[in-house]
Structure formats: structure tokens, C-alpha cells
Design an enzyme around this catalytic site. Structure first.
Site, PDB file in Angstrom:
ATOM      1  N   LYS A   1     -11.259 -40.415 -25.859  1.00 54.33           N
ATOM      2  CA  LYS A   1     -12.517 -40.830 -25.206  1.00 54.33           C
ATOM      3  C   LYS A   1     -13.380 -39.570 -25.138  1.00 54.33           C
ATOM      4  CE  LYS A   1     -15.010 -40.986 -22.007  1.00 54.33           C
ATOM      5  NZ  LYS A   1     -16.453 -40.555 -22.034  1.00 54.33           N
TER       6      LYS A   1
ATOM      7  N   SER B   1     -14.356 -31.591 -15.490  1.00 54.26           N
ATOM      8  CA  SER B   1     -14.613 -31.068 -14.147  1.00 54.26           C
ATOM      9  C   SER B   1     -13.429 -31.320 -13.211  1.00 54.26           C
ATOM     10  CB  SER B   1     -15.873 -31.708 -13.579  1.00 54.26           C
ATOM     11  OG  SER B   1     -15.676 -33.092 -13.439  1.00 54.26           O
ATOM     12  N   THR B   2     -13.345 -30.517 -12.186  1.00 52.60           N
ATOM     13  CA  THR B   2     -12.268 -30.654 -11.209  1.00 52.60           C
ATOM     14  C   THR B   2     -12.380 -32.003 -10.495  1.00 52.60           C
ATOM     15  OG1 THR B   2     -12.131 -28.276 -10.991  1.00 52.60           O
ATOM     16  CG2 THR B   2     -11.227 -29.561  -9.170  1.00 52.60           C
TER      17      THR B   2
ATOM     18  N   GLY C   1     -11.002 -34.537 -12.680  1.00 56.03           N
ATOM     19  CA  GLY C   1      -9.553 -34.268 -12.711  1.00 56.03           C
ATOM     20  C   GLY C   1      -8.849 -34.952 -11.546  1.00 56.03           C
TER      21      GLY C   1
ATOM     22  N   GLU D   1      -7.254 -29.487 -17.671  1.00 54.06           N
ATOM     23  CA  GLU D   1      -7.919 -28.195 -17.789  1.00 54.06           C
ATOM     24  C   GLU D   1      -9.294 -28.350 -17.155  1.00 54.06           C
ATOM     25  OE1 GLU D   1      -7.702 -26.482 -21.682  1.00 54.06           O
ATOM     26  OE2 GLU D   1      -9.407 -25.244 -21.129  1.00 54.06           O
TER      27      GLU D   1
ATOM     28  N   CYS E   1     -15.604 -23.182 -20.051  1.00 52.52           N
ATOM     29  CA  CYS E   1     -14.861 -23.253 -18.788  1.00 52.52           C
ATOM     30  C   CYS E   1     -14.412 -21.877 -18.312  1.00 52.52           C
ATOM     31  CB  CYS E   1     -13.668 -24.172 -18.974  1.00 52.52           C
ATOM     32  SG  CYS E   1     -12.785 -23.797 -20.479  1.00 52.52           S
TER      33      CYS E   1
ATOM     34  N   GLU F   1     -19.008 -23.349  -9.843  1.00 49.64           N
ATOM     35  CA  GLU F   1     -19.208 -23.278 -11.285  1.00 49.64           C
ATOM     36  C   GLU F   1     -20.611 -23.761 -11.623  1.00 49.64           C
ATOM     37  OE1 GLU F   1     -16.845 -25.955 -13.721  1.00 49.64           O
ATOM     38  OE2 GLU F   1     -16.400 -24.199 -14.946  1.00 49.64           O
TER      39      GLU F   1
HETATM   40  P1  NAP Z   1     -16.667 -34.466 -16.640  1.00 45.39           P
HETATM   41  O1  NAP Z   1     -17.656 -35.356 -15.994  1.00 45.39           O
HETATM   42  O2  NAP Z   1     -15.384 -34.226 -15.966  1.00 45.39           O
HETATM   43  O3  NAP Z   1     -16.465 -35.063 -18.107  1.00 45.39           O
HETATM   44  C1  NAP Z   1     -15.404 -34.756 -18.945  1.00 45.39           C
HETATM   45  C2  NAP Z   1     -14.921 -36.026 -19.619  1.00 45.39           C
HETATM   46  O4  NAP Z   1     -14.396 -36.920 -18.635  1.00 45.39           O
HETATM   47  C3  NAP Z   1     -16.018 -36.805 -20.338  1.00 45.39           C
HETATM   48  O5  NAP Z   1     -15.471 -37.413 -21.478  1.00 45.39           O
HETATM   49  C4  NAP Z   1     -16.395 -37.840 -19.301  1.00 45.39           C
HETATM   50  O6  NAP Z   1     -17.050 -38.953 -19.836  1.00 45.39           O
HETATM   51  C5  NAP Z   1     -15.050 -38.179 -18.743  1.00 45.39           C
HETATM   52  N1  NAP Z   1     -15.071 -38.798 -17.419  1.00 45.39           N
HETATM   53  C6  NAP Z   1     -16.037 -38.735 -16.465  1.00 45.39           C
HETATM   54  N2  NAP Z   1     -15.670 -39.428 -15.368  1.00 45.39           N
HETATM   55  C7  NAP Z   1     -14.451 -39.957 -15.626  1.00 45.39           C
HETATM   56  C8  NAP Z   1     -13.538 -40.764 -14.875  1.00 45.39           C
HETATM   57  N3  NAP Z   1     -13.805 -41.162 -13.636  1.00 45.39           N
HETATM   58  N4  NAP Z   1     -12.360 -41.088 -15.448  1.00 45.39           N
HETATM   59  C9  NAP Z   1     -12.051 -40.670 -16.684  1.00 45.39           C
HETATM   60  N5  NAP Z   1     -12.887 -39.934 -17.436  1.00 45.39           N
HETATM   61  C10 NAP Z   1     -14.065 -39.561 -16.916  1.00 45.39           C
HETATM   62  O7  NAP Z   1     -17.276 -33.073 -16.919  1.00 45.39           O
HETATM   63  P2  NAP Z   1     -18.769 -32.750 -17.272  1.00 45.39           P
HETATM   64  O8  NAP Z   1     -19.521 -32.695 -15.983  1.00 45.39           O
HETATM   65  O9  NAP Z   1     -19.255 -33.593 -18.369  1.00 45.39           O
HETATM   66  O10 NAP Z   1     -18.540 -31.295 -17.863  1.00 45.39           O
HETATM   67  C11 NAP Z   1     -18.743 -30.125 -17.172  1.00 45.39           C
HETATM   68  C12 NAP Z   1     -17.549 -29.734 -16.365  1.00 45.39           C
HETATM   69  O11 NAP Z   1     -16.363 -29.768 -17.140  1.00 45.39           O
HETATM   70  C13 NAP Z   1     -17.675 -28.356 -15.860  1.00 45.39           C
HETATM   71  O12 NAP Z   1     -17.437 -28.366 -14.478  1.00 45.39           O
HETATM   72  C14 NAP Z   1     -16.589 -27.565 -16.565  1.00 45.39           C
HETATM   73  O13 NAP Z   1     -15.917 -26.675 -15.776  1.00 45.39           O
HETATM   74  C15 NAP Z   1     -15.630 -28.569 -16.992  1.00 45.39           C
HETATM   75  N6  NAP Z   1     -15.082 -28.163 -18.287  1.00 45.39           N
HETATM   76  C16 NAP Z   1     -13.915 -27.514 -18.296  1.00 45.39           C
HETATM   77  C17 NAP Z   1     -13.373 -27.118 -19.476  1.00 45.39           C
HETATM   78  C18 NAP Z   1     -12.072 -26.426 -19.543  1.00 45.39           C
HETATM   79  O14 NAP Z   1     -11.625 -26.160 -20.649  1.00 45.39           O
HETATM   80  N7  NAP Z   1     -11.442 -26.126 -18.461  1.00 45.39           N
HETATM   81  C19 NAP Z   1     -14.033 -27.385 -20.660  1.00 45.39           C
HETATM   82  C20 NAP Z   1     -15.223 -28.061 -20.602  1.00 45.39           C
HETATM   83  C21 NAP Z   1     -15.729 -28.454 -19.409  1.00 45.39           C
HETATM   84  P3  NAP Z   1     -18.663 -39.024 -19.830  1.00 45.39           P
HETATM   85  O15 NAP Z   1     -19.137 -37.906 -20.655  1.00 45.39           O
HETATM   86  O16 NAP Z   1     -18.940 -40.311 -20.447  1.00 45.39           O
HETATM   87  O17 NAP Z   1     -19.085 -38.919 -18.406  1.00 45.39           O
END
Ligand code: NAP
Ligand code: MG
Length: 499
Positions: free
Chosen positions: A194, A248-249, A252, A269, A303, A403
């Protein structure tokens, strides 16, 4: 064909892919619309223009994809020998090698990273595929001694864990998806991916290329759609054995909650707020560009970005001056501009969020030393922001604790190494971190002292699958790279044989 003709052909293929009316889901080797017929759009962050229309999958699509992945897991794929899976990974590497520029082109317009940066990431992808190919033939259990009376032989076996749900973020899916795909193909698992709504295209195109390279139908499936619908359906699906998640946390946490339905295994992660510690004896010719790109690479959307730059007090002025001079050499531009070193951030939302932290930092009393603005003129329709530096930041400020995930660097002075370690550790995350010092014992003291999953010494951001990459505290758990990564795609069976 000459090299430039080949390049042109690959760009045309990228154009052909991008010009499809709707990008469908990939389930069981077929391109299919969402069951609901719903679609969503994705935008080119360099221009703000709609780039493509994608299927917006939901529960019914995840159900179909998981069924296909389960069928494939039980089917002929389960009889492939480790050597066959290794040969498949090698073939996948060859095909991707030939098509990489097409993928770089697609990724550049979808998520905004400069195309030159993406082309350079090919070497990293090739290393990952070689690594996972090597792991396919390195799966082993143990024979163990025991204290059972009589003649009982005991051993452990390893077997693929089953169907993997891979939930992928938008900040670099072209390469990062292979942490999952590589381990799936090496272990004999199957997967439903996904991708992030804002950057799904390279995942969809890779899935097609995998089929062309001989990956059996159903082994890698892709369901695009929102996190709330498709993502959550995958995380909560009772027939998915394991989730590999980067993001994101906050998400997570919801994945952990959803995992309770069938006690899914998880690899998470999550976020980071890594400390990059520059000691007064550092070689600033290396530390300045290293610390700068430790934040600004990928426009701060990494990240493990070293966003808290801790600088020993005697060199704060010199470091700052040289950092600001280095930033002037960076060129922010359209992701397809070969001379751009930094692209836009992913979306208007992200840009608003990052800019709001500029206001927060100012209100908290930090000094904005450069940047802080959205870029205008020919970049005004994209989500471009100047690389930004705050000086005089203290660790209690929100800009030091939260962050930001954008091109914002905070300079935080420190007096001695113990203080630097204490500041580094005073944060809920534990993902990356670095120390710059010409004194190896100082460097090792910091390496041992900082509670984090990955540390760099006199460099920032190297990741090699043979060495791995880890996170701790609220940055999550589960290794990336090394045999430990492979192990999470396998389960262990303890065997007692009375002979
Ligand atoms: P995010 O909302 O957590 O999105 C990551 C993935 O999870 C996307 O595919 C998203 O889909 C999906 N998702 C969102 N809500 C979900 C749910 N309730 N259940 C299952 N999947 C779900 O993160 P973001 O805000 O797009 O990205 C930025 C954040 O990610 C930052 O805080 C960053 O720290 C973190 N990040 C961490 C790493 C790492 O390697 N540690 C790498 C990249 C990003 P949608 O896009 O459709 O919402
Ligand atoms: Mg996009």
C-alpha cells in the site's frame, strides 16, 4: 541504440506510463480498477499540476489482494528453491538496471526529488538486490544439543512467515519499497503493498516490471488508496501475517492497535529527531557539507535527518558562517532540472506544516539565520521552500523536539561531550545520529553514549544492507538490512525427533 537514444526511449516510456487515464491496482498479476470504481489524483509537487489519476482502493480491494497473495503463497511459489529465488532476484536487478532511468523520471515528477539525485540512487538499489539475492541461499536453522533422556535429535527450521502487508511512505518509495520486495522474494513470502497516496507511481510501475522479470502473479500485489481506507484495511486484515511499515509515529500506533486482531508481527520504522554532534576538533571542510546535507537532502524529508545540529561552543560562529555559505551553493529547483540539488516538499499541506514551524521557532526565541520562505517566481506553483537555519536553539523548544520533515536545521551550542550526549538523548526518538571529531576516543564516547539505532562518525546517512539500519525508542523496532532483516520474514520452528 546510442546511450542518449536509450535515455530518450526510457523517458518516452515514462511519459507513456504517466499519460495513462487511470493507474489501476495490481492484483494477482492483473491491472484492475478499484471495486468501488473510485479514483484519486496525485500531483507533481514541482508544479502543483495534477500528474495522474489512481484507483482509490478500499476494504474490498485489500480483501482481493490478500486472497491473491495467500493463494500465491500456497501455490507453486512455495516450491521454488532458494537458488531459483536467488536467480529471480538477480534477474529483477538486471531488468531494473536497464529501466532505472524511466523509474527515476516517474519518481521525480511524483514525489519531487531531483532526477539527478534519483539517478544516483540506482547504485543503492542494485546493492539491495544483490544483498537479498545472497540472503535467499543463506536461510538456515540450527541443530541443537538437548537434555532429554533417550535419543532425541533437536533442531530449528526456518520458514517464510506468509503474507506481508507493506505500508510505504512517500519520501522515497522507488528505492525503499525494495526493503520489503527484496526480503519477500528472498524468503518465499508474498506481499500486498500500500504505497502513500502522494507517491504511488513508482510502486505501481515496479510491480509491472517485476511481472515482466518473472515474479509470479500474486507474489507482489499493489493496492493504492488512502491510509484511512486501504492502509487501515491492510493493517487490520486477519489474513496478513506481518506488517512492514515506515511512516509517522502516530500511524505506527494505529498499526500496533490494528495488529491485535491476529497478533501480527510488525516492523515499524517511525519518526526521528536525530542529533548531529560537531565537536570543536572536527574537520569543518567535511562536517559543514555533511551536516547540511544530513538535513537538506531530499528537502529534509528523510526520517533520519540530523535536524538537531549540536555544535561545540568555540566553533559555533565559524561553523555557522561556513554553513550559511554552503547553503548558498545549493540550488532549489524543479525536480526535472538537472542542475537542481533540492526539489520541492511533497505537498501544500507539508509546506504549510513546515512553514508553521518557522513561526513556532521565531515565537520560541530562536534566531532565523536564513530561509524561512516559500519560493516564488517560476517556482511559485510548486511547494518549494528555501533551506532554513535557526540559531540559538535550545532543546526545550518545539523545533528541537518535534519532527518537522522539511528543510529546517537547528543549531544548538554545547560545552562538553557529556552535555552533547545528554542533549542528544533528551528526545523521544532514537533513529539516527552522528559525531564529527578527529579524535577517535571522543567519537567512540559519543557513539556509545547516544541512545539511538544508527550512528555515523565523520559522515552522515550511509546505509548499506550488509550493515543495516535500526531505530529504537519511539522511532520503532525491527531491523532493516543484515540477516536480522531476513529473519523477520521467517518464523522459527523448533523440532524434536525421537529416533
Ligand atoms: P504516514 O501518514 O504515517 O504515512 C505513511 C503510510 O501510511 C502511507 O502509505 C499512508 O497512506 C499510510 N497510512 C496513513 N494512515 C494509515 C492508517 N491509519 N493505517 C494504515 N496506513 C496508514 O506518514 P506521512 O505523514 O505521510 O509521512 C511523514 C512521516 O513519516 C514523518 O513523520 C516521518 O518521520 C515518517 N517517515 C519515517 C520514515 C522512516 O524511515 N522512519 C520514512 C519516511 C517517513 P496515505 O499516504 O494514503 O495517507
Ligand atoms: Mg505526487
Amino acid at each position: 541504440m546510442t546511450a542518449s537514444q536509450q535515455d530518450l526511449a526510457l523517458r518516452e516510456q515514462a511519459q507513456g506510463f504517466l499519460s495513462r487515464e487511470v493507474h489501476h491496482l495490481i492484483i494477482d498479476g492483473q491491472s484492475v480498477p478499484a471495486a468501488s470504481g473510485k479514483t484519486m489524483t496525485t500531483v507533481n509537487p514541482s508544479t502543483g499540476d495534477v500528474l495522474a489519476r489512481l484507483a482509490s482502493g478500499g476494504q474490498a480491494d485489500v480483501d482481493r489482494a490478500v486472497l491473491a497473495a495467500r493463494r500465491a503463497f500456497k501455490g507453486p511459489w512455495s516450491a521454488w528453491s532458494p537458488y531459483e529465488r536467488q536467480a529471480l532476484l538477480t534477474r529483477v536487478g538486471q531488468v531494473l538496471d536497464a529501466k532505472f532511468d524511466e523509474l527515476a523520471q516517474i519518481e521525480a515528477v511524483d514525489m519531487g526529488a531531483p532526477v539527478t539525485r534519483l539517478r544516483n540512487s540506482k547504485a543503492a538499489l542494485m546493492k539491495m538486490l544483490s544483498f537479498f539475492a545472497s540472503q535467499a541461499t543463506n536461510i538456515s536453522g540450527e541443530t541443537l544439543m538437548n537434555g532429554i533422556p533417550g535419543s532425541v535429535t533437536t533442531m530449528t527450521l526456518k520458514a517464510p512467515v506468509g503474507v506481508i502487508g507493506g505500508i510505504i511512505p512517500w519520501n522515497g518509495p522507488l528505492v525503499s519499497q525494495f526493503w520489503i520486495i527484496g526480503a519477500v522474494l528472498a524468503s518465499g513470502c508474498t506481499a500486498v503493498l500500500k504505497p502513500a497516496s502522494e507517491a504511488s507511481l513508482s510502486v505501481l510501475r515496479v510491480a509491472e516490471i517485476l511481472l515482466e522479470a518473472g515474479v509470479p502473479a500474486g507474489v507482489i500485489n499493489v493496492v493504492t488508496g488512502s491510509g484511512k481506507d486501504a492502509g487501515n484495511a491492510l493493517a487490520a486484515h486477519p489474513d496478513v501475517d506481518r506488517i512492514a511499515f515506515t511512516g509517522s509515529t502516530q500511524t505506527g500506533r494505529s498499526i500496533i492497535q490494528a495488529s491485535t486482531v491476529n497478533i501480527k508481527k510488525l516492523q515499524l520504522e517511525l519518526g526521528g529527531k536525530s542529533a548531529d554532534i560537531v565537536c570543536s576538533d572536527a574537520d569543518l571542510d567535511k562536517a559543514v557539507p555533511g551536516a547540511a546535507m544530513g538535513v537538506f537532502a531530499n528537502s529534509g524529508q528523510i526520517c533520519f535527518a540530523g535536524t538537531r545540529v549540536l555544535v561545540q561552543r568555540p566553533i559555533v560562529d565559524e561553523f555557522t558562517e561556513r554553513l550559511l555559505a554552503f547553503i548558498k551553493t545549493l540550488r532549489v529547483g524543479n525536480s526535472l532540472d538537472d542542475t537542481a540539488t533540492l526539489g520541492p516538499v511533497i505537498s501544500q499541506n507539508q509546506l504549510d506544516n513546515v512553514l508553521s514551524y518557522i513561526d513556532v521557532g521565531r515565537a520560541e526565541g530562536a534566531e532565523l539565520l536564513c530561509g524561512g520562505q516559500r519560493l516564488g517566481d517560476e517556482l511559485e506553483n510548486g511547494y518549494f521552500m528555501q533551506p532554513s537555519v535557526f540559531g540559538g536553539v535550545t532543546n526545550d523548544m518545539r523545533i528541537a523536539r518535534e519532527e518537522i520533515f522539511g528543510p529546517v536545521l537547528s543549531i544548538m551550542p554545547f560545552d562538553d561531550i557529556d552535555e552533547a550526549i545528554a542533549i542528544a538523548n533528551d528526545n523521544e526518538y532514537g533513529l539516527g545520529g552522528a559525531v564529527w571529531s578527529q579524535n577517535l576516543s571522543t567519537a567512540l564516547r559519543v557513539v556509545h553514549g547516544v541512545h539511538t539505532g544508527t550512528m555515523w562518525v565523520n559522515c552522515y546517512g550511509y546505509v548499506d544492507p550488509m550493515v543495516g539500519f535500526n531505530g529504537t525508542k519511539m522511532s520503532g523496532y525491527g531491523a532493516k538490512g543484515t540477516a536480522a532483516h531476513m529473519d523477520t520474514y521467517l518464523y522459527t520452528k523448533s523440532v524434536y525427533m525421537q529416533l
